[in-house]
Design a protein around this motif. Structure first.
Motif, PDB file in Angstrom:
ATOM      1  N   ASN A  83       0.979  -1.596   0.019  1.00 47.05           N
ATOM      2  CA  ASN A  83      -0.211  -0.240  -0.078  1.00 47.05           C
ATOM      3  C   ASN A  83       1.086   1.192  -0.173  1.00 47.05           C
ATOM      4  OD1 ASN A  83      -2.086  -2.001  -0.091  1.00 47.05           O
ATOM      5  ND2 ASN A  83      -2.481  -1.673   2.696  1.00 47.05           N
ATOM      6  N   ASN A  84       1.686   1.380  -0.869  1.00 43.51           N
ATOM      7  CA  ASN A  84       2.865   2.165  -1.060  1.00 43.51           C
ATOM      8  C   ASN A  84       3.347   3.161   0.491  1.00 43.51           C
ATOM      9  OD1 ASN A  84       1.888   2.172  -3.382  1.00 43.51           O
ATOM     10  ND2 ASN A  84      -0.218   3.607  -3.267  1.00 43.51           N
ATOM     11  N   ARG A  85       3.885   2.350   1.634  1.00 45.77           N
ATOM     12  CA  ARG A  85       4.718   2.383   2.669  1.00 45.77           C
ATOM     13  C   ARG A  85       5.592   1.974   2.600  1.00 45.77           C
ATOM     14  NH1 ARG A  85       0.332   3.919   6.406  1.00 45.77           N
ATOM     15  NH2 ARG A  85      -2.017   3.228   5.679  1.00 45.77           N
ATOM     16  N   SER A  86       6.612   2.424   1.900  1.00 41.80           N
ATOM     17  CA  SER A  86       8.217   3.168   2.248  1.00 41.80           C
ATOM     18  C   SER A  86       8.271   1.001   1.605  1.00 41.80           C
ATOM     19  CB  SER A  86       8.660   2.096   4.290  1.00 41.80           C
ATOM     20  OG  SER A  86       8.361   3.331   4.392  1.00 41.80           O
ATOM     21  N   GLN A  87       7.763   1.018   0.349  1.00 45.04           N
ATOM     22  CA  GLN A  87       7.197  -0.290  -0.525  1.00 45.04           C
ATOM     23  C   GLN A  87       8.406  -0.270  -1.497  1.00 45.04           C
ATOM     24  OE1 GLN A  87       3.280  -1.048  -1.587  1.00 45.04           O
ATOM     25  NE2 GLN A  87       4.512  -2.289  -3.882  1.00 45.04           N
ATOM     26  N   ILE A  88       8.963  -1.206  -1.812  1.00 47.05           N
ATOM     27  CA  ILE A  88      10.344  -1.208  -2.255  1.00 47.05           C
ATOM     28  C   ILE A  88       9.876  -1.695  -3.735  1.00 47.05           C
ATOM     29  CG2 ILE A  88      12.891  -2.493  -3.667  1.00 47.05           C
ATOM     30  CD1 ILE A  88      12.946  -0.490  -1.218  1.00 47.05           C
ATOM     31  N   THR A  89      10.255  -0.981  -4.897  1.00 45.54           N
ATOM     32  CA  THR A  89       9.865  -2.216  -6.013  1.00 45.54           C
ATOM     33  C   THR A  89      10.568  -1.830  -7.341  1.00 45.54           C
ATOM     34  OG1 THR A  89       7.555  -0.857  -6.077  1.00 45.54           O
ATOM     35  CG2 THR A  89       7.966  -1.901  -8.202  1.00 45.54           C
ATOM     36  N   GLN A  90      11.113  -2.615  -8.432  1.00 47.14           N
ATOM     37  CA  GLN A  90      12.040  -2.337  -8.980  1.00 47.14           C
ATOM     38  C   GLN A  90      11.223  -3.073 -10.250  1.00 47.14           C
ATOM     39  OE1 GLN A  90      15.509  -3.045  -7.879  1.00 47.14           O
ATOM     40  NE2 GLN A  90      15.525  -2.154 -10.662  1.00 47.14           N
ATOM     41  N   THR A  91      11.576  -1.589 -10.777  1.00 50.53           N
ATOM     42  CA  THR A  91      11.077  -1.607 -12.336  1.00 50.53           C
ATOM     43  C   THR A  91      12.011  -1.749 -13.652  1.00 50.53           C
ATOM     44  OG1 THR A  91      11.818   0.822 -12.583  1.00 50.53           O
ATOM     45  CG2 THR A  91       9.526   0.655 -11.320  1.00 50.53           C
ATOM     46  N   ALA A  92      11.795  -1.736 -14.263  1.00 52.13           N
ATOM     47  CA  ALA A  92      12.947  -2.751 -15.640  1.00 52.13           C
ATOM     48  C   ALA A  92      13.831  -1.239 -15.540  1.00 52.13           C
ATOM     49  CB  ALA A  92      12.123  -2.030 -16.808  1.00 52.13           C
ATOM     50  N   LYS A  93      13.936  -0.244 -15.204  1.00 48.53           N
ATOM     51  CA  LYS A  93      15.176   0.577 -15.087  1.00 48.53           C
ATOM     52  C   LYS A  93      15.575   1.235 -13.711  1.00 48.53           C
ATOM     53  CE  LYS A  93      12.040   3.610 -17.467  1.00 48.53           C
ATOM     54  NZ  LYS A  93      11.778   5.117 -18.215  1.00 48.53           N
ATOM     55  N   THR A 124      15.072   1.349  -9.118  1.00 47.86           N
ATOM     56  CA  THR A 124      14.659   0.474  -7.529  1.00 47.86           C
ATOM     57  C   THR A 124      14.040   1.956  -7.159  1.00 47.86           C
ATOM     58  OG1 THR A 124      16.503  -0.788  -7.317  1.00 47.86           O
ATOM     59  CG2 THR A 124      15.398  -0.110  -5.886  1.00 47.86           C
ATOM     60  N   LEU A 125      12.873   1.769  -7.010  1.00 49.67           N
ATOM     61  CA  LEU A 125      11.952   2.804  -6.586  1.00 49.67           C
ATOM     62  C   LEU A 125      12.047   2.446  -4.684  1.00 49.67           C
ATOM     63  CD1 LEU A 125       9.266   3.183  -9.342  1.00 49.67           C
ATOM     64  CD2 LEU A 125      11.448   4.069  -9.565  1.00 49.67           C
ATOM     65  N   ILE A 126      11.412   3.531  -4.506  1.00 50.11           N
ATOM     66  CA  ILE A 126      10.522   3.450  -2.639  1.00 50.11           C
ATOM     67  C   ILE A 126       9.640   4.095  -2.520  1.00 50.11           C
ATOM     68  CG2 ILE A 126      10.503   4.161  -0.264  1.00 50.11           C
ATOM     69  CD1 ILE A 126      13.676   4.132   0.412  1.00 50.11           C
ATOM     70  N   GLU A 127       8.319   3.747  -2.669  1.00 51.02           N
ATOM     71  CA  GLU A 127       7.134   3.652  -2.822  1.00 51.02           C
ATOM     72  C   GLU A 127       6.234   4.577  -1.399  1.00 51.02           C
ATOM     73  OE1 GLU A 127       4.291   2.173  -6.448  1.00 51.02           O
ATOM     74  OE2 GLU A 127       5.620   0.865  -5.965  1.00 51.02           O
ATOM     75  N   ASP A 128       6.727   5.389  -1.108  1.00 51.25           N
ATOM     76  CA  ASP A 128       6.155   6.206   0.145  1.00 51.25           C
ATOM     77  C   ASP A 128       5.719   7.026   0.060  1.00 51.25           C
ATOM     78  OD1 ASP A 128       5.903   6.235   2.232  1.00 51.25           O
ATOM     79  OD2 ASP A 128       7.631   6.674   3.510  1.00 51.25           O
ATOM     80  N   TYR A 129       4.195   6.922  -0.948  1.00 55.57           N
ATOM     81  CA  TYR A 129       2.942   8.405  -0.754  1.00 55.57           C
ATOM     82  C   TYR A 129       1.918   7.625  -0.837  1.00 55.57           C
ATOM     83  CZ  TYR A 129       3.352   5.760  -5.023  1.00 55.57           C
ATOM     84  OH  TYR A 129       2.638   4.578  -6.250  1.00 55.57           O
ATOM     85  N   TYR A 130       1.485   6.899   0.430  1.00 56.22           N
ATOM     86  CA  TYR A 130       0.468   7.079   0.938  1.00 56.22           C
ATOM     87  C   TYR A 130      -0.265   8.174   1.698  1.00 56.22           C
ATOM     88  CZ  TYR A 130      -3.693   5.055   3.747  1.00 56.22           C
ATOM     89  OH  TYR A 130      -4.861   5.475   4.191  1.00 56.22           O
ATOM     90  N   ASN A 131       1.199   8.795   2.478  1.00 60.15           N
ATOM     91  CA  ASN A 131       0.593   9.803   3.451  1.00 60.15           C
ATOM     92  C   ASN A 131       2.276  10.919   3.562  1.00 60.15           C
ATOM     93  OD1 ASN A 131      -0.547  12.466   4.679  1.00 60.15           O
ATOM     94  ND2 ASN A 131      -1.103  10.412   6.265  1.00 60.15           N
ATOM     95  N   LEU A 133      10.174   8.508  -3.489  1.00 57.64           N
ATOM     96  CA  LEU A 133       8.513   8.860  -4.134  1.00 57.64           C
ATOM     97  C   LEU A 133       8.167   9.183  -2.851  1.00 57.64           C
ATOM     98  CD1 LEU A 133       8.486   6.724  -7.121  1.00 57.64           C
ATOM     99  CD2 LEU A 133       8.404   9.264  -7.461  1.00 57.64           C
ATOM    100  N   LYS A 134       8.172  10.784  -2.431  1.00 58.05           N
ATOM    101  CA  LYS A 134       7.775  10.829  -1.165  1.00 58.05           C
ATOM    102  C   LYS A 134       6.775  11.931  -1.062  1.00 58.05           C
ATOM    103  CE  LYS A 134       7.004  10.677   3.678  1.00 58.05           C
ATOM    104  NZ  LYS A 134       6.083   9.758   4.357  1.00 58.05           N
TER     105      LYS A 134
END
Length: 433
Positions: A305-315, A317-324, A418-419
Motif C-alpha cells: 500500500n505504498n508505505r516504504s514499499q520497494i519496487t524494482q522496475t525495468a529501469k 529501484t523505487l521506494i514508493e512512500d506516497y500513502y501520506n 517517491l514521497k
C-alpha cells in the motif's frame, strides 16, 4: 429497539455492511450518511442484495419488519461496537501515533500470529467508523486483537479509546501532521496522549519508545501507568540497532532478560522502521512469543500500500512512500535516503497537506534537508514546494508536469525515493520510472 435486541441480531448475523456495492448476504446493513450520500436511500437495495436487517434513521425509508429505525445510525453502530467490546475478555492493543502506526500494527500482527489467533485492523479502518467496524469483526475465535486509532482533531483518541477499551497501548511517535485540526504540535501531543490517559485510568499497560523525549514527557503525567520500554539505549527492556540498510533493514536486538543478540533480516526499508521492529519485539516478548517466532514473523512481513514499499522496475529501484506525508515522516524518509547504500540517488518529493499556517516553513525545511543529500536529481512537486523554487533543484507545480519532465528526461539505473501526501497522486509517476 433496545441495544440488547440489536446485539442479539448481531450475534445471529455477525457481518456488518455499510456499502451496497460490497454487501454480504445475511449481514446487518447500517445506512450511514456522508457529505455526498444518504445510506437510508440504499436500504431497500441492501435487502434485495441479501442483507438480513437494515438499520436506518429516517422514517421515510422504513420498509418492513426487517427495518430497524434508530435516532442516529452512526451512533448506534458505535454503541453496538462498544457493547460488543464489553463482552470480549481478550487483550486488546490500541495503537496510535503520527507516523508508522499501520506498519507497526502489521509488524505486531506478524509476530503475534505466530503464536495466537490474532485480529488486526484491516487497512486503515482507524477512525470513528473504522474502529467500530473493526471491533465488530472480532469474534470468539480470536485470542488477541490490535486496534489502530487515527486522529485529525483533538478528543478523537479519547473517544476511540472509550470504544475500543484497550488493555495495552502503544504510541509510535508524535509529529507535525494535521496541524489544521490539532491547532499546534502541542495539540498533537495532547490528543495522542489521550491513549496514555485511558490506559492509566483503567490499569492498562503501555509499550513506549523510551528514547523518544516527546513520549517520555507525555507519559510523565501518568506515573502509575505500567511501562514496558523499548528503544536504542541499554536501559530499555528491549533495545537494538540498525545493522544495515541496503536497502532492506537488518536489525539486531537484545532483551534485558536474555542479553544474547538476535538478528533479523527484514523486507522493510526505511531506517525509521527500526523502532517499529523493536516495538514488535517488545510486544511479542510480553505475550510470551518465542525469539524464533518473533524473528520468523518479522522476516515474513512484506509492506504494501505504498508505505516504504520497494519496487524494482525495468529501469530503477523505487521506494514508493506516497500513502501520506507530513513534516516528521518527510524528515525520516530523507534521513533514510542519507544512509542507504546506493550510487545514483534521486529524490522526488510532493507537497504535504493539512499543515495550516506552518506549511510554508515546513516545506522550506524539507527543501533544505533534501539538499544536504548527494543526488543525481532532486525534484519537488506541488504548489507549496513551487513557492520556494530556486535554481538548485527541479520544481513543478503539478504531478502531471513532473510526469512530462520525467518522460522527456528519463531516469535510469537509480535508487528513487517517491514521497508525498496521498492527494498528489504520485502513482502517476511510476509509468515514467
Amino acid at each position: 429497539m433496545q441495544l440488547e435486541q440489536l446485539y442479539a441480531h448481531f450475534l445471529n448475523y455477525p457481518k456488518i455492511s455499510t456499502d451496497t456495492r460490497k454487501i454480504e448476504e445475511d449481514s446487518l446493513f447500517f445506512a450511514l450518511k456522508g457529505d455526498h450520500f444518504n445510506g437510508n436511500a440504499f436500504a431497500e437495495k441492501a435487502l434485495d442484495l441479501g442483507a438480513r436487517y437494515v438499520i436506518i434513521d429516517e422514517a421515510d425509508y422504513f420498509i418492513d419488519e426487517r427495518t430497524i429505525l434508530v435516532s442516529n445510525v452512526l451512533q448506534t453502530l458505535q454503541e453496538l461496537a462498544k457493547y460488543h467490546r464489553s463482552k470480549l475478555t481478550i487483550p486488546i492493543i490500541g495503537i496510535t501515533g503520527t507516523n508508522g502506526k499501520t506498519t507497526t500494527k502489521e509488524l505486531l500482527h506478524a509476530v503475534l500470529v505466530e503464536k495466537y489467533t490474532c485480529f488486526a485492523t484491516k487497512g486503515n479502518l482507524n477512525n470513528h467508523i473504522g474502529v467500530p467496524l473493526s471491533l465488530l469483526s472480532i469474534n470468539k475465535e480470536f485470542e488477541i486483537a490490535i486496534i489502530e486509532m487515527g486522529a485529525n482533531h483533538q478528543g478523537e483518541i479519547e473517544f476511540l479509546s472509550e470504544l475500543a477499551q484497550p488493555t495495552h497501548g502503544l504510541i509510535t511517535n508524535v509529529g507535525k501532521a494535521h496541524l489544521e485540526g490539532f491547532g499546534s504540535f502541542e495539540g498533537v501531543k495532547k490528543t495522542k496522549g489521550e491513549l496514555y490517559a485511558f490506559l492509566a485510568a483503567h490499569q492498562g499497560i503501555c509499550f513506549i519508545q523510551h528514547d523518544n523525549s516527546n513520549l517520555v514527557e507525555m507519559i510523565a503525567a501518568y506515573p502509575s501507568l505500567k511501562q514496558i520500554k523499548y528503544g536504542f539505549s541499554e536501559d530499555n527492556e528491549v533495545f537494538g540497532k540498525l545493522i544495515k540498510a541496503n536497502p532492506f533493514l537488518a536489525v539486531e536486538w537484545f532483551s534485558k532478560k536474555e542479553l544474547e543478540p538476535h538478528t533479523v533480516q527484514t523486507k522493510l526499508t526505511g531506517s525509521y522502521n527500526t523502532e517499529n521492529i523493536l516495538a514488535a519485539v517488545a510486544v511479542g516478548l510480553h505475550f510470551d512469543v518465542s525469539d524464533k517466532q518473533i524473528r520468523l514473523g518479522i522476516e515474513k512481513y512484506t509492506p504494501q500500500n505504498n508505505r516504504s514499499q520497494i519496487t524494482q522496475t525495468a529501469k530503477n529501484t523505487l521506494i514508493e512512500d506516497y500513502y501520506n506525508a507530513n513534516a516528521s515522516s518527510m524528515k525520516a524518509a530523507l534521513e533514510n535516503m542519507a544512509v542507504i547504500e546506493a550510487e545514483n540517488k534521486v529524490i522526488i518529493l510532493g507537497d504535504m497537506f493539512e499543515l495550516g499556517d506552518d506549511s510554508p516553513a515546513e516545506h522550506k525545511t524539507v527543501i533544505a534537508q533534501a539538499k544536504t543529500i548527494p543526488t543525481s536529481r532532486l525534484i519537488f512537486v506541488g504548489k507549496d514546494f513551487y513557492a520556494h523554487r530556486d535554481g538548485d533543484a527541479e520544481y513543478y507545480q503539478t504531478t502531471d508536469e513532473a510526469l512530462e519532465a520525467l518522460s522527456k528526461h528519463p531516469i535510469s539505473s537509480s535508487f528513487v525515493l517517491l514521497k508525498a501526501s496521498r492527494g498528489m497522486a504520485f502513482e502517476k509517476l511510476i509509468t515514467a520510472l
